[in-house]
Design a protein around this motif. Structure first.
Motif, mmCIF file in Angstrom:
data_model
loop_
_atom_site.group_PDB
_atom_site.id
_atom_site.type_symbol
_atom_site.label_atom_id
_atom_site.label_comp_id
_atom_site.label_asym_id
_atom_site.label_seq_id
_atom_site.Cartn_x
_atom_site.Cartn_y
_atom_site.Cartn_z
ATOM 1 N N CYS A 1 5.449 -4.745 -4.408
ATOM 2 C CA CYS A 1 5.611 -6.278 -5.290
ATOM 3 C C CYS A 1 4.304 -7.015 -4.441
ATOM 4 C CB CYS A 1 6.769 -6.939 -4.996
ATOM 5 S SG CYS A 1 6.840 -7.448 -3.057
ATOM 6 N N GLY A 2 3.538 -6.282 -3.431
ATOM 7 C CA GLY A 2 2.656 -7.696 -3.130
ATOM 8 C C GLY A 2 1.254 -7.180 -3.758
ATOM 9 N N GLY B 1 6.092 -4.963 0.403
ATOM 10 C CA GLY B 1 5.592 -6.090 0.324
ATOM 11 C C GLY B 1 4.399 -6.089 1.427
ATOM 12 N N THR B 2 3.570 -5.698 0.218
ATOM 13 C CA THR B 2 2.080 -5.028 1.322
ATOM 14 C C THR B 2 1.654 -6.297 2.117
ATOM 15 O OG1 THR B 2 0.391 -5.241 -1.637
ATOM 16 C CG2 THR B 2 2.169 -3.582 -0.189
ATOM 17 N N ARG C 1 11.224 -15.178 -6.376
ATOM 18 C CA ARG C 1 10.968 -16.065 -4.756
ATOM 19 C C ARG C 1 11.361 -16.884 -4.926
ATOM 20 N NH1 ARG C 1 4.853 -13.660 -5.190
ATOM 21 N NH2 ARG C 1 4.722 -12.728 -3.298
ATOM 22 N N GLU D 1 8.095 -5.396 4.889
ATOM 23 C CA GLU D 1 7.602 -6.111 4.995
ATOM 24 C C GLU D 1 6.684 -5.132 6.687
ATOM 25 O OE1 GLU D 1 7.643 -9.913 2.808
ATOM 26 O OE2 GLU D 1 10.032 -9.886 3.941
ATOM 27 N N ARG E 1 15.278 -12.340 -4.849
ATOM 28 C CA ARG E 1 15.148 -12.387 -3.108
ATOM 29 C C ARG E 1 15.648 -13.688 -2.786
ATOM 30 N NH1 ARG E 1 8.848 -12.037 -0.565
ATOM 31 N NH2 ARG E 1 9.027 -14.539 -0.815
ATOM 32 N N ASP F 1 2.574 -8.878 3.294
ATOM 33 C CA ASP F 1 3.488 -9.393 4.745
ATOM 34 C C ASP F 1 3.110 -7.809 5.565
ATOM 35 O OD1 ASP F 1 3.662 -12.451 5.227
ATOM 36 O OD2 ASP F 1 5.924 -11.737 4.504
HETATM 37 C C1 LIG Z 1 5.774 -9.664 -2.002
HETATM 38 C C2 LIG Z 1 5.278 -10.270 -0.617
HETATM 39 O O1 LIG Z 1 5.946 -11.698 -0.092
HETATM 40 P P1 LIG Z 1 5.051 -13.177 -0.225
HETATM 41 O O2 LIG Z 1 4.439 -12.815 -0.524
HETATM 42 O O3 LIG Z 1 6.543 -13.670 -1.281
HETATM 43 O O4 LIG Z 1 5.153 -13.125 1.632
HETATM 44 C C3 LIG Z 1 4.542 -9.081 0.447
HETATM 45 O O5 LIG Z 1 4.749 -9.953 1.090
HETATM 46 O O6 LIG Z 1 3.433 -8.250 -0.269
#
Ligand SMILES: C=C(OP(=O)(O)O)C(=O)O
Length: 590
Positions: free
Chosen positions: A520-521, A470-471, A311, A449, A347, A473
């Motif tokens: 990656c969530g 991205g689970t 991030r 996401e 990212r 969001d």
């Molecule tokens: C990994 C994610 O991104 P972030 O938590 O950084 O918004 C997500 O949305 O799952």
């Protein structure tokens, strides 16, 4: 707020959202609104615009803080809610194009003083005017004006948070709110744990706490009332409990639990070198999510096979100037080199709205709804210089080891194509200047996401080189639940059938197009979900570093064929309670 019965007539036990597991015991460091030493300096003429933008940003932040406090006040009983709401409305008005804000702006522009000094001077003038009116109601409002002034100065100075570096080791921080930027300043060697009044379980502050391995409880109503520095605090990040001034029995009980947890962590270290392979021999790639460069050591210690999500927002935190290409390149390069040949998935900035400090506020004003506003890749396409600078830094960092580029908040194929074109132009420019860049160019992936992206996963899979789901969001946007808001935290549910269908849809589209797909969530780092994600076809998971051994332990006990069969049963369900129960059953038997 739920208050447990205090044991033996002492101690106060409060409930909140346990967002980062573990037990912290230590003296309280209460972040309070006391007197602040305000810096005073004269601005050069070319600094005025930036200073005005910094002040606009502090006002925007104050409005968000006050609105959150107001939302909390709504649940107070009876007239208390009305009274506090009324008061907070007055505070809100004072930081929204008021005599105060106009006066401060005028001082910055005409007297060339810094924003903190301008706020202090303007507050003093207003207080004097009120006092001379001999009206008891208005005289009573002086305290409000001063409180608003302190809030603005704190926001400008980030005062209390900078002092975190001076804390006694083992302190427990108690505050109204910690933003992700505040949390980034915490040093786990000094901060044993923290608890706050505001904050949801899936916001970035919570994720950062998990990443740093600092026990934390957020959304604790009544936390700060009557609290003194130095009193002993227990933060139980698993149960979501904060105990203030515990009895000797409770203290001893928690000390034992903490020791037990330490023993478990030591045992898990033994897994570090073992592969993440199911009982029926399917290998799973376990990667780390990196919030801050200093998490790199954690990632390696926990056996990460790469960085599945870097991030890059940290590059923009706690600063007024945007980072230039060289600065970004230097940081990215050190991470790529630090991973010693393992892939780093960087990212592009997921910033915008409230996260881009004075620069954004000065240019676009305050977004009405930051989560749906000009952020992430949308911001990069609107402000190409920002994204080009970051892409250039990434292309250069890719010379030093395998690097992939991940695009956040993608909604359409056109957005991916525009970024690819931009990347091509940046690459040509760098080559012309003789600057070494990754060759071939790094793979470009899509962060899935947004429900719209998941529903067009088939098309996106042909535009992207890989998917990362991205689970966090995806759950937020599918269910319309603000992931950082403690008021709706109980409704945030990644096991909701709608969310699971979007995940399944995305995985299947990736498998059909033969592109890699990972999750990656936060559910990727929660061993309760591992069987389901693997059963749905995922073979790569990226998570906060301390979660890697726990997920690996789950994988090594898992029979993938059985997980696949159970995932099919789960996907036939219409109720998330039933889904959770089915998963629990499976997790209990192996
Ligand atoms: C990994 C994610 O991104 P972030 O938590 O950084 O918004 C997500 O949305 O799952």
């Amino acid at each position: 707020m739920k208050t447990d019965v205090p044991a033996a007539g002492q101690g106060r036990s409060l409930r909140g959202l346990g967002v980062s597991p573990g037990i912290a015991i230590g003296p309280a460091h209460v972040v309070e609104s006391g007197a602040i030493r305000v810096p005073e300096y004269t601005l050069a003429a070319d600094q005025v615009e930036a200073e005005a933008a910094r002040f606009a940003d502090a006002c925007g932040k104050a409005r968000r803080q006050i609105r959150k406090l107001k939302a909390k006040a709504l649940v107070l009983p009876g007239s208390a809610s009305e009274e506090i709401g009324f008061l907070l409305d007055a505070h809100l008005a004072m930081v929204t194009n008021s005599r105060l804000t106009r006066g401060v702006e005028r001082r910055i522009q005409q007297e060339l003083v810094n924003a903190e000094a301008a706020v202090q001077a303007e507050i003093a003038t207003i207080a004097q005017t009120f006092a001379s009116m001999e009206d008891s109601y208005l005289a009573g409002r002086i305290a409000d004006v001063r409180e608003v002034g302190r809030r603005l100065i704190r926001n400008l100075m980030r005062h209390e948070y900078q002092a975190f570096s001076m804390l006694n080791p083992g302190s427990v921080i108690l505050a109204e709110e910690l933003t992700p930027a505040d949390t980034a300043l915490l040093d786990p060697r000094r901060v044993a744990g923290f608890a706050t009044v505001l904050g949801g379980a899936e916001g970035h502050t919570a994720i950062m706490a998990r990443s740093l391995g600092i026990p934390a409880v957020l959304g604790v109503g009544g936390l700060l009332s009557g609290l003194k520095n130095g009193v002993t605090i227990i933060v139980d990040g698993l149960q979501g409990r904060v105990i203030i001034d515990p009895t000797p029995e409770v203290l001893e009980d928690y000390r034992q639990r903490r020791a037990e947890r330490e023993r478990e962590r030591e045992q898990l270290k033994g897994l570090r070198k073992l592969p993440a392979v199911t009982r029926d021999n399917t290998a799973v790639t376990l990667q780390a999510n990196l919030e801050l460069p200093r998490d790199l050591d954690h990632a390696l210690e926990n056996g990460a096979q790469g960085i599945g999500l870097l991030r890059t927002e940290f590059l923009f935190m706690n600063r007024d100037q945007l980072p230039d290409e060289d600065e970004q390149y230097t940081v990215l390069r050190s991470i790529v080199e630090g991973m010693g040949g393992r892939t780093v998935t960087a990212r592009t900035m997921d910033v915008g709205g409230e996260k881009l400090a004075g620069w954004m506020a000065g240019r676009y004003g305050e977004p009405a709804n930051p989560a749906l506003g000009l952020r992430a890749v949308r911001l990069g396409l609107r402000e190409p210089k920002l994204l080009e600078t970051q892409l250039a830094a990434m292309l250069r960092a890719g010379v030093h080891g395998p690097l992939r580029i991940l695009l956040p908040m993608i909604c359409s194929v056109a957005e991916v194509q525009r970024v690819r074109e931009m990347m091509g132009q940046v690459a040509r420019r760098l080559r012309r200047r003789g600057v070494p860049i990754a060759d071939p160019l790094p793979p470009v992936g899509v962060m899935v996401e947004v429900p719209g992206a998941a529903l067009s996963a088939d098309a996106l899979a042909y535009a992207a080189d890989f998917f990362s789901i991205g689970t966090n969001d995806l759950t937020q946007y599918t269910l319309a639940i603000d992931r950082g808001d403690e008021q709706v935290a109980s409704l945030y549910d990644p096991l909701h059938p709608a969310v699971l269908r979007l995940i399944q849809f995305t995985i299947e589209a990736a498998l059909r197009a033969r592109i890699p797909v990972s999750v990656c969530g936060e559910i990727a780092g929660d061993a309760r979900y591992t069987a389901l994600l693997l059963g749905l076809g995922v073979r790569a998971l990226s998570m906060v570093p301390p979660a890697i051994p726990l997920v690996k332990r789950r994988i090594r006990k898992l029979d993938l064929q059985e997980a696949t069969r159970r995932a099919r049963v789960i996907m036939d369900q219409s109720d998330s309670g039933r889904i959770a129960a089915l998963l629990d059953d499976f997790n209990a038997v192996g």
